[in-house]
Design an enzyme around this catalytic site. Sequence first.
Site, mmCIF file in Angstrom:
data_model
loop_
_atom_site.group_PDB
_atom_site.id
_atom_site.type_symbol
_atom_site.label_atom_id
_atom_site.label_comp_id
_atom_site.label_asym_id
_atom_site.label_seq_id
_atom_site.Cartn_x
_atom_site.Cartn_y
_atom_site.Cartn_z
ATOM 1 N N HIS A 218 0.966 -1.007 0.193
ATOM 2 C CA HIS A 218 -0.447 -0.155 -0.028
ATOM 3 C C HIS A 218 0.687 0.784 0.221
ATOM 4 C CE1 HIS A 218 -2.417 3.429 2.005
ATOM 5 N NE2 HIS A 218 -1.899 2.916 2.938
ATOM 6 N N TYR A 252 -5.765 9.121 2.189
ATOM 7 C CA TYR A 252 -6.252 9.733 2.684
ATOM 8 C C TYR A 252 -4.624 10.616 3.791
ATOM 9 C CZ TYR A 252 -3.182 5.662 4.897
ATOM 10 O OH TYR A 252 -2.322 5.295 4.924
ATOM 11 N N ASP A 553 -27.961 -19.700 18.242
ATOM 12 C CA ASP A 553 -29.822 -20.177 19.262
ATOM 13 C C ASP A 553 -29.564 -21.316 17.834
ATOM 14 O OD1 ASP A 553 -29.877 -18.959 16.350
ATOM 15 O OD2 ASP A 553 -31.469 -18.652 17.022
#
Length: 825
Positions: A218, A252, A553
């Site tokens: 990256h 960013y 469940d």
Amino acid sequence: MIVGAGIVGCALSDELTARGWTDVTVLEQGPLFATGGSSSHAPGLVFQTNSSKTMTEFASYTVRKYSGLTLDGQWCFRQVGGLEVATTPERLAELNRKHGLATSWGVSGTLLDPEQCADLHPLLDRDQVLGGFHVPTDGLAKAVRAGEAQARRAIERGARFLPHHTVTGFESAGGRVTAVVTDQGSFPADVVVSCAGFWGPKIGRMAGLAVPLVPLAHQYARTTPVPELAGHNTDELEASKPILRHQDRDLYYREHGDRIGIGSYAHRPMPVDLDDVAHPSAGAARLPATPQTPQTLPTPQMPSMLPFTEEDFVQPWADSQALLPALARTKVEEGFNGIFSFTADGFPLLGESPDLRGFWVAEAVWVTHSAGVARAMAEWLVEGTPRTDVHECDLNRFEPVQLAPAYVHERSCQNFVEVYDILHPLQPMEQPRPLRVSPFHTRQRELGAFFLEATGWERPHWYEANKDLPEVAAVPGRGAWASRYWSPIAGAEALATRERVAMYDMTALKRLEVTGPGSLAFLQYLTTNQLDKPVGSVTYTLMLDETGGVRSDLTVARLGRDRFQVGANGALDLDWLTRHLPDDGTVQVRDTTAGTCCIGLWGPLARDLVQPLTDEDFSHKGFGYFKAKHAYLDNVPVTAMRLSYVGELGWELYTTADCGPKLWDTLWEAGQPLGVVVAGRSAFNSLRLEKGYRSWGTDLTAEHNPFEAGLGFAVRMEKGDFLGRQALLGVTEATVPRRLACLLLDDPQAVVMGKEPVYVDGAPAGYVTSAAYGYSIGASIAYAWLPRAAADPGTRVTVEYFGEQLPATVTEEPLFDPKMTRIRR
Ligand SMILES: Cc1cc2nc3c(=O)[nH]c(=O)nc-3n(C[C@H](O)[C@H](O)[C@H](O)COP(=O)(O)OP(=O)(O)OC[C@H]3O[C@@H](n4cnc5c(N)ncnc54)[C@H](O)[C@@H]3O)c2cc1C
């Protein structure tokens, strides 16, 4: 023994020693604490908000913990705030949704107009920005510093850190790990936690474990000094403006003094072969003096740093200058392609190996989540159960098809591509598909099934063949977001189920077979309800952990004295049962899902359809509710169970996979005179919410006990001991602090999707779990966790949906057929 002294290994050493496990050794192949791993050069942006509650809570703990840490007087976390900006209308809407998510998970943030964004971050071109989302508590973590600060605390409590120790293997006896082998000798060990970051698969292989992550490179770059930043930040403070995300362009930003650091996901996925990654000793001599500072490109300094590929940065650089015009007066001074881990679903990998007891992993973890993950791991190891629900992150959550190296590679690369994408909650993976199909798949395609995907299965959500059903016209429309992966046809299928009879493909639900002389005692201990019933009985029951949290469940059918079919939720149930098997061989657990299939045949005409096909008595008297029996439907041998998740008369009809198409055709042909329809998951979800049937993983998790979740009826405290019973002593529906409540929205067409915050008296008080339009009741339903005091019927609340406050009322449940007259007849 912890493998790896990156941020995760360091944080874990702190959390373990704080809980009294002081005999902790951390083995690290590189130097301390800039080891050469991903943490050594991570720019450390911490944006807390995530669509996952668990991940957000991990991040929030990281913020709280690192904010209180210093190393020799230097800060470890700087709360400069986080700003995500929108440059497209879609992103602006997404930021509204994100504000809702943040609120749901307890993170406070504000939506800003362009002016306010530019005031907060003056480098922004306000004309580019349509709006922003600001979280003041987000900020910058100094990963190496925070790692060292935590390591020092651990060392004070007795831990030791051994640099330049490369782990090369493990020893085991009787299925348990006994020692870690390194290039410096062996170390006895009863518990090993691999915190090896992107090296995880290599360490896993040494322990016989496939660690499903992919190391990807990256890009991260830094500019030359920005004139506008001159004198703004001292070297010590590094940054004063919020960390910034420009997700429309996969970018960013943060400040490094008077420079700007730019991270880019706007490039092709660049997977890295672990065999090509250098050992830190190979590059140790070239480690930079200030380990957090990448040196001038293109020389890589650490094993996890690859040379910067400038050609991948052309567009990101242009986009950066457009958003932050001051960058036009700068150059890219340095950069590298840094390696870190991606997984098939974007979540970390936490938990114990299924095959080698005592061998744990905590990998694919961002700096952002490091402290939260470490805390959960320490709770898990020391106390037996993490206090945060970690099912999304559990190492053992994958189906076998999801562990194929090709799948892990393709999905992890795609996750890199989608890391900043706007993802709809129902959006399925596009490739590789189809992976798993039920025996009915061909028939479903002929009927125009619209498929979504879950754990590799193709699952019909509705069928185009139903587009001319008269009920379609009666189905109201809904907003743009809620209309995605939806069709009014689904509403018609739901209505046809209530009016006539429908066939639902239930094959994808996991089925386990538990057999052997010890099987009843085994299931009695692991679940809450009374299973000691005659053969042919079916029981809804819960699996709890030690703390009384609901792990799953189950629907358990006693098909023979020592033979049970368990309807489960997923791979984690198989893992849990397998882990608890007695050593004496008296119980076997087998996953029968792939070799079998199931059609749910439900609706008032279900008996009229099925009875003529069989000699067995399918009358109400002859085949009671929650009973099972073997039968032949024409030529097809089936196990029929009289259950209904949609609240109508009917049966789950199981057969082996080879007979699947015949079962489908038999029911389909017999149903023609009765107006049988095929129906998909979308209708199913609406019908189950009308009946108030919970879906584990969405409505409740291990964080909730049965009484809070409205499932107290499935707990038999008097039946004898069972796992989790101790924790439930004295707990009743009247004493629990929160409840899963049923809401009806005032506006019947305002359909929400789940995870929205719920406000009571104008303040955030809970969040939506499942939601759907109830076609038979003509109202929009949302289930939500609320404080007990706010969960009483009649309480007025609002649900925030894309920034709008939708009024709603807590309502008595179930909404449909509370007397069960439609099922029991
Ligand atoms: C360019 C870049 C930017 C990033 N930006 C951010 C960001 O802004 N925010 C964020 O949250 N995250 C960010 N990340 C991700 C983050 O850096 C990682 O996810 C995180 O640092 C991983 O921490 P870790 O402790 O798991 O791994 P690492 O830090 O890699 O530690 C693993 C350790 O294991 C050791 N090890 C491996 N094999 C062996 C062996 N055989 N024997 C002994 N030791 C071994 C390694 O030497 C290493 O020290 C970024 C990553 C990159 C590459």
